[in-house]
Design a protein around this motif. Structure first.
Motif, PDB file in Angstrom:
ATOM      1  N   GLY A 143      19.285  48.676  12.031  1.00 52.19           N
ATOM      2  CA  GLY A 143      20.538  48.079  11.616  1.00 52.19           C
ATOM      3  C   GLY A 143      20.677  48.169  10.114  1.00 52.19           C
ATOM      4  N   SER A 144      21.889  47.928   9.592  1.00 53.53           N
ATOM      5  CA  SER A 144      22.079  47.945   8.152  1.00 53.53           C
ATOM      6  C   SER A 144      23.179  46.990   7.773  1.00 53.53           C
ATOM      7  CB  SER A 144      22.428  49.361   7.678  1.00 53.53           C
ATOM      8  OG  SER A 144      22.688  49.355   6.293  1.00 53.53           O
ATOM      9  N   GLY A 145      22.867  46.056   6.898  1.00 52.36           N
ATOM     10  CA  GLY A 145      23.869  45.142   6.417  1.00 52.36           C
ATOM     11  C   GLY A 145      24.430  45.558   5.083  1.00 52.36           C
ATOM     12  N   GLY A 146      23.918  46.639   4.486  1.00 57.85           N
ATOM     13  CA  GLY A 146      24.436  47.087   3.213  1.00 57.85           C
ATOM     14  C   GLY A 146      23.422  47.950   2.498  1.00 57.85           C
ATOM     15  N   PRO A 147      23.714  48.334   1.250  1.00 65.65           N
ATOM     16  CA  PRO A 147      22.805  49.181   0.488  1.00 65.65           C
ATOM     17  C   PRO A 147      21.405  48.587   0.420  1.00 65.65           C
ATOM     18  CG  PRO A 147      24.923  48.979  -0.608  1.00 65.65           C
ATOM     19  CD  PRO A 147      24.933  48.005   0.522  1.00 65.65           C
ATOM     20  N   GLY A 148      20.395  49.437   0.533  1.00 62.92           N
ATOM     21  CA  GLY A 148      19.010  48.994   0.494  1.00 62.92           C
ATOM     22  C   GLY A 148      18.398  48.813   1.858  1.00 62.92           C
ATOM     23  N   ASP A 149      19.205  48.717   2.897  1.00 57.21           N
ATOM     24  CA  ASP A 149      18.684  48.565   4.246  1.00 57.21           C
ATOM     25  C   ASP A 149      18.375  49.932   4.856  1.00 57.21           C
ATOM     26  OD1 ASP A 149      18.716  45.829   4.232  1.00 57.21           O
ATOM     27  OD2 ASP A 149      20.779  45.699   4.927  1.00 57.21           O
ATOM     28  N   VAL A 180      28.132  58.102   8.396  1.00 58.36           N
ATOM     29  CA  VAL A 180      27.632  56.894   7.739  1.00 58.36           C
ATOM     30  C   VAL A 180      28.424  56.612   6.465  1.00 58.36           C
ATOM     31  CG1 VAL A 180      25.644  55.899   6.531  1.00 58.36           C
ATOM     32  CG2 VAL A 180      25.321  57.049   8.728  1.00 58.36           C
ATOM     33  N   LYS A 181      28.827  57.661   5.769  1.00 57.50           N
ATOM     34  CA  LYS A 181      29.594  57.476   4.528  1.00 57.50           C
ATOM     35  C   LYS A 181      30.962  56.853   4.781  1.00 57.50           C
ATOM     36  CE  LYS A 181      27.398  61.357   2.148  1.00 57.50           C
ATOM     37  NZ  LYS A 181      27.576  62.759   1.683  1.00 57.50           N
ATOM     38  N   ARG A 182      31.431  56.884   6.023  1.00 51.76           N
ATOM     39  CA  ARG A 182      32.745  56.329   6.337  1.00 51.76           C
ATOM     40  C   ARG A 182      32.715  54.825   6.603  1.00 51.76           C
ATOM     41  NH1 ARG A 182      35.760  61.279   9.668  1.00 51.76           N
ATOM     42  NH2 ARG A 182      35.203  62.871   8.118  1.00 51.76           N
ATOM     43  N   PHE A 183      31.510  54.239   6.635  1.00 51.10           N
ATOM     44  CA  PHE A 183      31.393  52.787   6.756  1.00 51.10           C
ATOM     45  C   PHE A 183      31.515  52.138   5.376  1.00 51.10           C
ATOM     46  CE2 PHE A 183      29.415  54.130  10.700  1.00 51.10           C
ATOM     47  CZ  PHE A 183      29.773  53.143  11.598  1.00 51.10           C
ATOM     48  N   LYS A 184      31.976  50.897   5.354  1.00 56.74           N
ATOM     49  CA  LYS A 184      32.025  50.152   4.103  1.00 56.74           C
ATOM     50  C   LYS A 184      30.609  49.867   3.617  1.00 56.74           C
ATOM     51  CE  LYS A 184      36.394  47.937   5.361  1.00 56.74           C
ATOM     52  NZ  LYS A 184      37.081  46.653   5.674  1.00 56.74           N
ATOM     53  N   ASP A 187      29.072  47.262   2.611  1.00 51.92           N
ATOM     54  CA  ASP A 187      28.388  46.063   3.099  1.00 51.92           C
ATOM     55  C   ASP A 187      28.513  45.889   4.613  1.00 51.92           C
ATOM     56  OD1 ASP A 187      31.078  45.578   3.187  1.00 51.92           O
ATOM     57  OD2 ASP A 187      30.972  43.566   2.310  1.00 51.92           O
ATOM     58  N   GLU A 188      28.966  46.942   5.300  1.00 50.02           N
ATOM     59  CA  GLU A 188      29.195  46.838   6.736  1.00 50.02           C
ATOM     60  C   GLU A 188      27.911  47.054   7.529  1.00 50.02           C
ATOM     61  OE1 GLU A 188      32.235  48.683  10.152  1.00 50.02           O
ATOM     62  OE2 GLU A 188      32.321  49.376   8.064  1.00 50.02           O
ATOM     63  N   ASP A 189      27.713  46.212   8.522  1.00 48.68           N
ATOM     64  CA  ASP A 189      26.573  46.385   9.428  1.00 48.68           C
ATOM     65  C   ASP A 189      26.788  47.630  10.283  1.00 48.68           C
ATOM     66  OD1 ASP A 189      24.173  45.479  10.856  1.00 48.68           O
ATOM     67  OD2 ASP A 189      25.563  45.158  12.521  1.00 48.68           O
ATOM     68  N   THR A 235      25.582  49.762  13.558  1.00 48.32           N
ATOM     69  CA  THR A 235      24.853  49.747  14.824  1.00 48.32           C
ATOM     70  C   THR A 235      25.167  51.012  15.596  1.00 48.32           C
ATOM     71  OG1 THR A 235      26.653  48.690  16.052  1.00 48.32           O
ATOM     72  CG2 THR A 235      25.079  47.225  14.913  1.00 48.32           C
ATOM     73  N   ALA A 236      24.417  51.236  16.661  1.00 52.42           N
ATOM     74  CA  ALA A 236      24.644  52.418  17.494  1.00 52.42           C
ATOM     75  C   ALA A 236      26.066  52.439  18.040  1.00 52.42           C
ATOM     76  CB  ALA A 236      23.629  52.456  18.636  1.00 52.42           C
ATOM     77  N   ARG A 237      26.519  51.317  18.553  1.00 48.81           N
ATOM     78  CA  ARG A 237      27.858  51.278  19.145  1.00 48.81           C
ATOM     79  C   ARG A 237      28.945  51.493  18.094  1.00 48.81           C
ATOM     80  NH1 ARG A 237      27.370  49.763  24.421  1.00 48.81           N
ATOM     81  NH2 ARG A 237      25.452  48.647  24.984  1.00 48.81           N
ATOM     82  N   LYS A 238      28.713  51.007  16.877  1.00 50.14           N
ATOM     83  CA  LYS A 238      29.687  51.238  15.818  1.00 50.14           C
ATOM     84  C   LYS A 238      29.714  52.702  15.389  1.00 50.14           C
ATOM     85  CE  LYS A 238      29.989  46.635  13.753  1.00 50.14           C
ATOM     86  NZ  LYS A 238      29.822  45.848  12.490  1.00 50.14           N
ATOM     87  N   VAL A 239      28.556  53.349  15.383  1.00 54.57           N
ATOM     88  CA  VAL A 239      28.514  54.778  15.065  1.00 54.57           C
ATOM     89  C   VAL A 239      29.299  55.569  16.109  1.00 54.57           C
ATOM     90  CG1 VAL A 239      27.014  56.811  14.879  1.00 54.57           C
ATOM     91  CG2 VAL A 239      26.348  54.662  13.787  1.00 54.57           C
ATOM     92  N   ALA A 240      29.094  55.236  17.389  1.00 58.61           N
ATOM     93  CA  ALA A 240      29.834  55.912  18.456  1.00 58.61           C
ATOM     94  C   ALA A 240      31.336  55.680  18.312  1.00 58.61           C
ATOM     95  CB  ALA A 240      29.350  55.418  19.821  1.00 58.61           C
TER      96      ALA A 240
END
Length: 433
Positions: free
Chosen positions: A33-39, A347-351, A353-355, A357-362
Protein backbone atom coordinates in the motif's frame (compact mmCIF):
# COMPACT_ATOMS: atom_id res chain seq x y z
CA UNK A 1 -24.01 -12.87 4.17
CA UNK A 2 -22.14 -14.72 1.40
CA UNK A 3 -18.81 -16.47 2.02
CA UNK A 4 -17.07 -13.93 -0.20
CA UNK A 5 -18.51 -10.95 1.72
CA UNK A 6 -17.77 -12.60 5.08
CA UNK A 7 -14.15 -13.18 3.97
CA UNK A 8 -13.86 -9.61 2.70
CA UNK A 9 -15.25 -8.24 6.00
CA UNK A 10 -12.85 -10.35 8.06
CA UNK A 11 -9.97 -9.28 5.83
CA UNK A 12 -10.81 -5.60 6.30
CA UNK A 13 -11.18 -6.08 10.06
CA UNK A 14 -7.82 -7.81 10.28
CA UNK A 15 -6.12 -5.13 8.20
CA UNK A 16 -7.63 -2.33 10.29
CA UNK A 17 -6.46 -4.03 13.50
CA UNK A 18 -2.98 -4.58 12.10
CA UNK A 19 -2.69 -0.97 10.97
CA UNK A 20 -3.88 0.29 14.34
CA UNK A 21 -1.29 -1.81 16.13
CA UNK A 22 1.32 -0.65 13.67
CA UNK A 23 0.56 3.01 14.34
CA UNK A 24 0.73 2.37 18.09
CA UNK A 25 4.28 1.00 17.93
CA UNK A 26 5.48 3.24 15.11
CA UNK A 27 6.31 0.57 12.56
CA UNK A 28 6.65 1.21 8.81
CA UNK A 29 4.09 1.15 6.02
CA UNK A 30 2.15 -1.98 5.23
CA UNK A 31 3.83 -3.61 2.17
CA UNK A 32 1.87 -3.12 -1.03
CA UNK A 33 0.00 0.00 0.00
CA UNK A 34 1.04 3.64 -0.25
CA UNK A 35 -0.25 6.65 1.59
CA UNK A 36 2.14 9.07 -0.09
CA UNK A 37 5.78 9.79 -0.94
CA UNK A 38 8.25 7.61 0.94
CA UNK A 39 5.98 4.58 1.11
CA UNK A 40 6.51 1.31 -0.76
CA UNK A 41 4.61 -0.22 -3.68
CA UNK A 42 4.89 -4.00 -3.90
CA UNK A 43 4.50 -5.79 -7.25
CA UNK A 44 5.37 -9.24 -8.57
CA UNK A 45 6.85 -10.68 -11.75
CA UNK A 46 6.75 -14.44 -12.31
CA UNK A 47 8.12 -16.66 -15.06
CA UNK A 48 9.31 -20.26 -15.51
CA UNK A 49 12.99 -20.99 -14.89
CA UNK A 50 15.02 -24.19 -14.99
CA UNK A 51 12.26 -26.28 -16.59
CA UNK A 52 12.36 -28.78 -19.44
CA UNK A 53 10.06 -26.60 -21.55
CA UNK A 54 10.03 -22.82 -22.11
CA UNK A 55 12.06 -20.74 -19.65
CA UNK A 56 11.87 -16.97 -19.31
CA UNK A 57 14.51 -15.88 -16.76
CA UNK A 58 14.97 -12.59 -18.61
CA UNK A 59 11.57 -11.40 -17.43
CA UNK A 60 12.26 -11.61 -13.71
CA UNK A 61 15.81 -10.32 -14.24
CA UNK A 62 14.48 -7.33 -16.18
CA UNK A 63 11.99 -6.64 -13.40
CA UNK A 64 14.77 -6.51 -10.78
CA UNK A 65 16.88 -4.25 -13.00
CA UNK A 66 13.90 -1.92 -13.37
CA UNK A 67 13.42 -1.94 -9.59
CA UNK A 68 17.05 -0.92 -9.00
CA UNK A 69 16.87 1.77 -11.69
CA UNK A 70 13.62 3.40 -10.61
CA UNK A 71 14.59 3.35 -6.93
CA UNK A 72 17.95 4.95 -7.77
CA UNK A 73 15.88 7.86 -9.08
CA UNK A 74 13.81 8.11 -5.92
CA UNK A 75 11.09 5.64 -6.89
CA UNK A 76 7.88 6.41 -8.78
CA UNK A 77 6.67 9.82 -7.64
CA UNK A 78 8.58 9.34 -4.40
CA UNK A 79 7.22 5.85 -3.77
CA UNK A 80 9.80 3.09 -3.52
CA UNK A 81 9.15 0.05 -5.71
CA UNK A 82 9.48 -3.43 -4.22
CA UNK A 83 9.61 -6.15 -6.89
CA UNK A 84 8.97 -9.76 -5.87
CA UNK A 85 9.91 -12.53 -8.31
CA UNK A 86 8.60 -16.08 -8.46
CA UNK A 87 9.51 -19.22 -10.43
CA UNK A 88 6.30 -20.42 -12.05
CA UNK A 89 7.91 -23.81 -12.95
CA UNK A 90 5.72 -24.18 -16.07
CA UNK A 91 3.05 -25.94 -13.99
CA UNK A 92 -0.48 -25.00 -12.89
CA UNK A 93 0.54 -25.49 -9.25
CA UNK A 94 3.55 -23.23 -9.71
CA UNK A 95 1.46 -20.51 -11.35
CA UNK A 96 -1.12 -20.69 -8.56
CA UNK A 97 1.62 -20.56 -5.92
CA UNK A 98 3.04 -17.39 -7.46
CA UNK A 99 -0.41 -15.79 -7.49
CA UNK A 100 -0.94 -16.71 -3.84
CA UNK A 101 2.45 -15.22 -2.95
CA UNK A 102 1.45 -11.98 -4.66
CA UNK A 103 -1.71 -11.96 -2.58
CA UNK A 104 0.03 -12.70 0.71
CA UNK A 105 2.58 -9.94 0.07
CA UNK A 106 -0.23 -7.48 -0.77
CA UNK A 107 1.03 -6.76 -4.26
CA UNK A 108 -0.78 -3.96 -6.07
CA UNK A 109 -0.16 -5.67 -9.44
CA UNK A 110 1.50 -8.59 -11.19
CA UNK A 111 3.63 -7.09 -13.95
CA UNK A 112 5.39 -8.42 -17.06
CA UNK A 113 4.99 -12.13 -16.31
CA UNK A 114 4.85 -15.39 -18.28
CA UNK A 115 2.65 -18.44 -17.80
CA UNK A 116 0.62 -20.65 -20.09
CA UNK A 117 -1.52 -21.66 -17.09
CA UNK A 118 -3.90 -18.71 -17.11
CA UNK A 119 -6.69 -20.45 -15.24
CA UNK A 120 -4.37 -21.28 -12.36
CA UNK A 121 -3.08 -17.76 -11.74
CA UNK A 122 -5.92 -15.50 -12.89
CA UNK A 123 -8.63 -16.89 -10.58
CA UNK A 124 -6.74 -16.10 -7.34
CA UNK A 125 -5.72 -12.66 -8.63
CA UNK A 126 -9.30 -11.88 -9.66
CA UNK A 127 -10.59 -12.84 -6.21
CA UNK A 128 -8.32 -10.23 -4.62
CA UNK A 129 -8.72 -7.59 -7.34
CA UNK A 130 -5.04 -7.66 -8.35
CA UNK A 131 -4.44 -6.48 -11.94
CA UNK A 132 -2.25 -8.50 -14.30
CA UNK A 133 -0.31 -5.94 -16.38
CA UNK A 134 1.58 -6.83 -19.54
CA UNK A 135 1.71 -10.60 -19.45
CA UNK A 136 3.60 -12.30 -22.25
CA UNK A 137 0.35 -13.26 -23.93
CA UNK A 138 0.67 -17.03 -24.06
CA UNK A 139 -2.56 -17.91 -22.22
CA UNK A 140 -6.06 -17.13 -23.46
CA UNK A 141 -7.15 -15.88 -20.01
CA UNK A 142 -4.85 -12.89 -20.49
CA UNK A 143 -7.21 -11.72 -23.22
CA UNK A 144 -10.42 -12.63 -21.41
CA UNK A 145 -10.11 -11.56 -17.77
CA UNK A 146 -11.33 -8.07 -16.93
CA UNK A 147 -8.31 -7.74 -14.62
CA UNK A 148 -5.78 -8.43 -17.40
CA UNK A 149 -4.16 -5.50 -19.19
CA UNK A 150 -2.10 -6.88 -22.10
CA UNK A 151 0.50 -4.67 -23.81
CA UNK A 152 0.67 -6.82 -26.94
CA UNK A 153 -1.65 -9.13 -28.84
CA UNK A 154 0.07 -12.27 -27.55
CA UNK A 155 0.22 -15.45 -29.57
CA UNK A 156 -3.07 -14.68 -31.37
CA UNK A 157 -1.66 -11.74 -33.32
CA UNK A 158 1.75 -13.40 -33.80
CA UNK A 159 0.18 -16.49 -35.34
CA UNK A 160 -2.24 -14.47 -37.49
CA UNK A 161 0.69 -12.29 -38.54
CA UNK A 162 2.75 -15.34 -39.42
CA UNK A 163 -0.14 -16.57 -41.54
CA UNK A 164 -0.21 -13.24 -43.37
CA UNK A 165 3.56 -13.30 -43.88
CA UNK A 166 3.62 -16.89 -45.17
CA UNK A 167 0.38 -16.60 -47.12
CA UNK A 168 2.04 -14.11 -49.43
CA UNK A 169 4.96 -16.42 -50.20
CA UNK A 170 3.99 -20.05 -49.72
CA UNK A 171 2.01 -22.64 -51.62
CA UNK A 172 1.70 -24.92 -48.59
CA UNK A 173 2.48 -24.34 -44.92
CA UNK A 174 3.10 -26.77 -42.07
CA UNK A 175 3.00 -25.68 -38.44
CA UNK A 176 4.87 -27.62 -35.76
CA UNK A 177 3.54 -26.74 -32.31
CA UNK A 178 3.28 -28.15 -28.77
CA UNK A 179 0.58 -30.73 -28.05
CA UNK A 180 -0.91 -28.62 -25.25
CA UNK A 181 -4.08 -26.67 -24.58
CA UNK A 182 -2.27 -23.44 -25.47
CA UNK A 183 -0.93 -25.07 -28.64
CA UNK A 184 -4.36 -26.20 -29.82
CA UNK A 185 -5.36 -22.67 -30.85
CA UNK A 186 -2.23 -22.06 -32.92
CA UNK A 187 -3.36 -23.64 -36.23
CA UNK A 188 -6.70 -21.78 -36.08
CA UNK A 189 -4.92 -18.45 -35.64
CA UNK A 190 -2.30 -19.17 -38.31
CA UNK A 191 -5.01 -20.21 -40.74
CA UNK A 192 -6.80 -16.89 -40.21
CA UNK A 193 -3.78 -15.09 -41.65
CA UNK A 194 -3.39 -17.64 -44.43
CA UNK A 195 -7.05 -17.34 -45.39
CA UNK A 196 -6.74 -13.55 -45.66
CA UNK A 197 -4.17 -14.16 -48.40
CA UNK A 198 -6.21 -16.92 -50.07
CA UNK A 199 -3.68 -19.58 -49.06
CA UNK A 200 -4.68 -23.13 -48.07
CA UNK A 201 -4.86 -24.17 -44.44
CA UNK A 202 -1.66 -25.32 -42.78
CA UNK A 203 -0.84 -28.91 -41.91
CA UNK A 204 -0.99 -29.29 -38.12
CA UNK A 205 1.94 -31.23 -36.64
CA UNK A 206 1.98 -31.79 -32.89
CA UNK A 207 4.94 -32.49 -30.61
CA UNK A 208 5.18 -33.31 -26.92
CA UNK A 209 6.09 -30.15 -25.03
CA UNK A 210 9.20 -31.63 -23.41
CA UNK A 211 10.43 -33.87 -26.24
CA UNK A 212 14.04 -33.74 -27.40
CA UNK A 213 13.51 -35.81 -30.56
CA UNK A 214 11.75 -34.06 -33.44
CA UNK A 215 12.87 -36.39 -36.21
CA UNK A 216 9.36 -37.67 -36.97
CA UNK A 217 7.87 -34.16 -36.95
CA UNK A 218 10.68 -32.96 -39.25
CA UNK A 219 10.00 -35.73 -41.75
CA UNK A 220 6.25 -35.08 -41.62
CA UNK A 221 6.70 -31.34 -42.19
CA UNK A 222 9.04 -32.01 -45.11
CA UNK A 223 6.58 -34.44 -46.67
CA UNK A 224 3.61 -32.09 -46.19
CA UNK A 225 5.33 -29.26 -48.07
CA UNK A 226 6.89 -31.43 -50.80
CA UNK A 227 4.03 -31.03 -53.25
CA UNK A 228 3.49 -27.31 -52.82
CA UNK A 229 4.51 -26.36 -56.34
CA UNK A 230 2.28 -29.02 -57.87
CA UNK A 231 -0.74 -27.96 -55.79
CA UNK A 232 -0.36 -24.23 -56.21
CA UNK A 233 -0.96 -22.72 -59.63
CA UNK A 234 0.26 -19.27 -58.59
CA UNK A 235 3.97 -19.40 -59.49
CA UNK A 236 4.67 -16.66 -56.94
CA UNK A 237 3.57 -19.12 -54.28
CA UNK A 238 5.36 -22.31 -55.30
CA UNK A 239 7.40 -22.59 -52.12
CA UNK A 240 6.72 -24.98 -49.27
CA UNK A 241 7.04 -23.31 -45.86
CA UNK A 242 7.48 -24.69 -42.36
CA UNK A 243 6.84 -22.67 -39.24
CA UNK A 244 7.63 -23.92 -35.74
CA UNK A 245 6.33 -22.33 -32.53
CA UNK A 246 7.95 -24.41 -29.81
CA UNK A 247 9.59 -21.90 -27.49
CA UNK A 248 13.07 -23.02 -26.52
CA UNK A 249 12.55 -26.30 -28.39
CA UNK A 250 12.31 -24.49 -31.73
CA UNK A 251 16.08 -24.66 -32.21
CA UNK A 252 16.03 -28.41 -31.58
CA UNK A 253 13.26 -28.93 -34.13
CA UNK A 254 14.95 -26.91 -36.86
CA UNK A 255 18.20 -28.79 -36.28
CA UNK A 256 16.34 -32.04 -36.99
CA UNK A 257 14.51 -30.42 -39.90
CA UNK A 258 17.76 -29.16 -41.47
CA UNK A 259 19.20 -32.67 -41.47
CA UNK A 260 16.01 -34.16 -42.94
CA UNK A 261 15.88 -31.48 -45.66
CA UNK A 262 19.54 -32.03 -46.55
CA UNK A 263 18.91 -35.75 -47.04
CA UNK A 264 16.10 -34.94 -49.49
CA UNK A 265 18.10 -32.08 -51.07
CA UNK A 266 15.30 -29.63 -50.36
CA UNK A 267 15.29 -26.20 -48.77
CA UNK A 268 11.78 -25.04 -47.77
CA UNK A 269 11.25 -21.59 -46.35
CA UNK A 270 11.38 -21.67 -42.55
CA UNK A 271 9.70 -19.27 -40.17
CA UNK A 272 8.73 -18.71 -36.55
CA UNK A 273 7.52 -16.03 -34.16
CA UNK A 274 9.03 -13.79 -31.53
CA UNK A 275 9.94 -15.82 -28.46
CA UNK A 276 10.66 -19.02 -30.35
CA UNK A 277 13.39 -17.41 -32.48
CA UNK A 278 15.41 -14.43 -31.28
CA UNK A 279 18.55 -12.51 -32.15
CA UNK A 280 20.35 -14.31 -29.34
CA UNK A 281 19.44 -17.67 -30.91
CA UNK A 282 20.71 -16.56 -34.33
CA UNK A 283 23.95 -15.36 -32.73
CA UNK A 284 24.38 -18.61 -30.81
CA UNK A 285 23.82 -20.78 -33.88
CA UNK A 286 26.37 -19.11 -36.12
CA UNK A 287 25.26 -15.59 -36.99
CA UNK A 288 25.63 -15.23 -40.75
CA UNK A 289 26.16 -18.99 -40.95
CA UNK A 290 23.16 -19.78 -38.78
CA UNK A 291 20.60 -22.26 -40.12
CA UNK A 292 18.07 -19.48 -39.44
CA UNK A 293 19.58 -17.26 -42.14
CA UNK A 294 16.70 -16.21 -44.41
CA UNK A 295 14.02 -17.24 -41.90
CA UNK A 296 10.84 -15.19 -41.59
CA UNK A 297 9.80 -13.93 -38.16
CA UNK A 298 6.69 -12.19 -36.86
CA UNK A 299 7.13 -9.88 -33.86
CA UNK A 300 5.08 -7.51 -31.71
CA UNK A 301 7.81 -4.93 -31.46
CA UNK A 302 10.37 -2.98 -33.50
CA UNK A 303 13.61 -4.80 -34.38
CA UNK A 304 15.96 -5.03 -31.42
CA UNK A 305 18.53 -2.56 -32.79
CA UNK A 306 15.91 0.17 -33.14
CA UNK A 307 16.90 3.30 -31.13
CA UNK A 308 13.51 3.11 -29.39
CA UNK A 309 15.04 0.38 -27.20
CA UNK A 310 17.97 2.56 -26.07
CA UNK A 311 16.41 3.53 -22.69
CA UNK A 312 15.90 -0.14 -21.83
CA UNK A 313 19.44 -1.01 -22.92
CA UNK A 314 20.82 1.74 -20.70
CA UNK A 315 18.91 0.42 -17.67
CA UNK A 316 20.16 -3.11 -18.34
CA UNK A 317 23.78 -2.02 -18.74
CA UNK A 318 23.74 0.09 -15.58
CA UNK A 319 21.47 -1.89 -13.25
CA UNK A 320 21.55 -5.59 -14.15
CA UNK A 321 24.86 -5.96 -12.27
CA UNK A 322 26.22 -8.63 -14.58
CA UNK A 323 23.02 -10.68 -14.54
CA UNK A 324 23.36 -12.63 -17.80
CA UNK A 325 19.65 -13.45 -17.63
CA UNK A 326 18.88 -10.00 -19.05
CA UNK A 327 19.26 -9.90 -22.82
CA UNK A 328 17.98 -6.68 -24.48
CA UNK A 329 17.14 -8.72 -27.60
CA UNK A 330 14.93 -11.09 -25.59
CA UNK A 331 11.18 -10.72 -26.16
CA UNK A 332 10.45 -11.57 -22.52
CA UNK A 333 12.72 -8.81 -21.23
CA UNK A 334 11.24 -6.40 -23.79
CA UNK A 335 7.68 -7.23 -22.73
CA UNK A 336 8.58 -6.77 -19.07
CA UNK A 337 10.16 -3.39 -19.80
CA UNK A 338 6.99 -2.22 -21.55
CA UNK A 339 4.78 -3.59 -18.76
CA UNK A 340 6.76 -1.70 -16.09
CA UNK A 341 6.64 1.42 -18.26
CA UNK A 342 2.83 1.12 -18.11
CA UNK A 343 2.94 0.61 -14.33
CA UNK A 344 5.09 3.70 -13.89
CA UNK A 345 2.77 5.84 -15.98
CA UNK A 346 -0.29 4.61 -14.09
CA UNK A 347 1.23 5.28 -10.66
CA UNK A 348 2.13 8.82 -11.76
CA UNK A 349 -1.57 9.49 -12.35
CA UNK A 350 -2.38 9.13 -8.63
CA UNK A 351 -2.25 12.15 -6.33
CA UNK A 352 0.91 12.45 -4.24
CA UNK A 353 -0.87 11.69 -0.96
CA UNK A 354 -3.33 9.15 -2.36
CA UNK A 355 -3.41 5.60 -1.03
CA UNK A 356 -2.64 3.13 -3.82
CA UNK A 357 -4.19 -0.35 -3.74
CA UNK A 358 -4.60 -3.13 -6.27
CA UNK A 359 -8.24 -2.30 -6.87
CA UNK A 360 -7.44 1.38 -7.35
CA UNK A 361 -4.74 0.52 -9.88
CA UNK A 362 -7.25 -1.60 -11.81
CA UNK A 363 -9.81 1.21 -11.69
CA UNK A 364 -7.23 3.70 -12.98
CA UNK A 365 -6.34 1.35 -15.84
CA UNK A 366 -10.01 0.93 -16.71
CA UNK A 367 -10.65 4.66 -16.84
CA UNK A 368 -7.38 6.27 -17.93
CA UNK A 369 -6.66 7.95 -21.22
CA UNK A 370 -4.08 6.29 -23.45
CA UNK A 371 -0.69 5.40 -22.01
CA UNK A 372 2.47 5.93 -24.07
CA UNK A 373 5.29 3.38 -24.15
CA UNK A 374 7.99 5.40 -25.87
CA UNK A 375 6.88 4.34 -29.35
CA UNK A 376 7.45 0.62 -28.71
CA UNK A 377 3.71 -0.04 -29.02
CA UNK A 378 0.75 2.05 -30.10
CA UNK A 379 -0.63 4.13 -27.22
CA UNK A 380 -2.44 1.72 -24.89
CA UNK A 381 -5.82 1.96 -23.23
CA UNK A 382 -8.11 -0.69 -21.74
CA UNK A 383 -11.39 1.21 -21.53
CA UNK A 384 -14.51 -0.57 -22.71
CA UNK A 385 -14.50 1.35 -26.00
CA UNK A 386 -10.93 0.17 -26.70
CA UNK A 387 -11.82 -3.54 -26.73
CA UNK A 388 -12.02 -5.38 -30.05
CA UNK A 389 -14.51 -7.95 -31.28
CA UNK A 390 -12.05 -10.86 -31.46
CA UNK A 391 -13.77 -14.13 -30.54
CA UNK A 392 -12.10 -15.60 -27.48
CA UNK A 393 -9.70 -12.66 -27.07
CA UNK A 394 -11.77 -9.54 -26.28
CA UNK A 395 -8.99 -7.89 -24.24
CA UNK A 396 -6.72 -7.40 -27.25
CA UNK A 397 -6.16 -3.65 -27.53
CA UNK A 398 -2.89 -3.81 -29.47
CA UNK A 399 -2.97 -6.07 -32.52
CA UNK A 400 0.13 -4.66 -34.17
CA UNK A 401 2.84 -6.93 -35.57
CA UNK A 402 6.09 -6.29 -37.41
CA UNK A 403 7.49 -8.56 -40.11
CA UNK A 404 11.17 -9.45 -39.92
CA UNK A 405 13.71 -11.61 -41.73
CA UNK A 406 17.16 -12.89 -40.79
CA UNK A 407 19.69 -11.26 -43.10
CA UNK A 408 23.46 -11.50 -42.64
CA UNK A 409 22.88 -12.87 -39.15
CA UNK A 410 20.61 -10.02 -37.99
CA UNK A 411 16.86 -9.74 -37.52
CA UNK A 412 15.85 -6.84 -39.75
CA UNK A 413 12.59 -5.45 -41.05
CA UNK A 414 11.34 -7.52 -43.99
CA UNK A 415 11.61 -5.38 -47.13
CA UNK A 416 8.24 -4.22 -48.44
CA UNK A 417 6.34 -5.26 -45.30
CA UNK A 418 5.12 -2.50 -43.01
CA UNK A 419 3.80 -3.16 -39.51
CA UNK A 420 0.19 -4.30 -39.54
CA UNK A 421 -2.79 -4.44 -37.19
CA UNK A 422 -3.99 -8.05 -37.19
CA UNK A 423 -7.21 -7.48 -35.23
CA UNK A 424 -9.38 -7.15 -38.37
CA UNK A 425 -8.05 -10.54 -39.50
CA UNK A 426 -8.71 -12.08 -36.08
CA UNK A 427 -12.21 -10.61 -35.98
CA UNK A 428 -13.01 -12.75 -39.02
CA UNK A 429 -11.44 -15.90 -37.56
CA UNK A 430 -13.40 -18.70 -35.87
CA UNK A 431 -13.24 -18.86 -32.09
CA UNK A 432 -9.84 -20.30 -31.11
CA UNK A 433 -10.15 -20.47 -27.34
Amino acid sequence: MTDWRRAATLSRTFLATAMGACLAVGCGAVPGGSGGPGDTLTVMTFAPEGTKATNMPGMTAMAKAYERWVNSKGGINGRKLRVLTCNEHNTPAGAADCARKAISEKAIAVVGSYSQHGRAFMAPLEAEGIPFIGGYGVSSEEFQSTLSYPVNGGQPVLLAGAGHQLGRACGQVSIVRPDTLAGDSMPVLLNAGLKANKAPEASDIRAAEDTADFSSQAREALADTAGASAKEKDKDKDKGCVTAVLGERTETFFDAFRRAAAEKQRKPQISSVLGSVSQALVNRTGGKESPFEGAYLTSWYPVSNDPLWDPMRKVISEHSFGDDGVDPDDSGAQTTWIAYTVLGEVVKRFKDDEDITARKVARMLNQSEKIQTGGLTPDLSWRYQDMRAVAGFPRIVNGQVTFQIVQSGRLVTQPGEDSMDMTPTLEQAPRAA
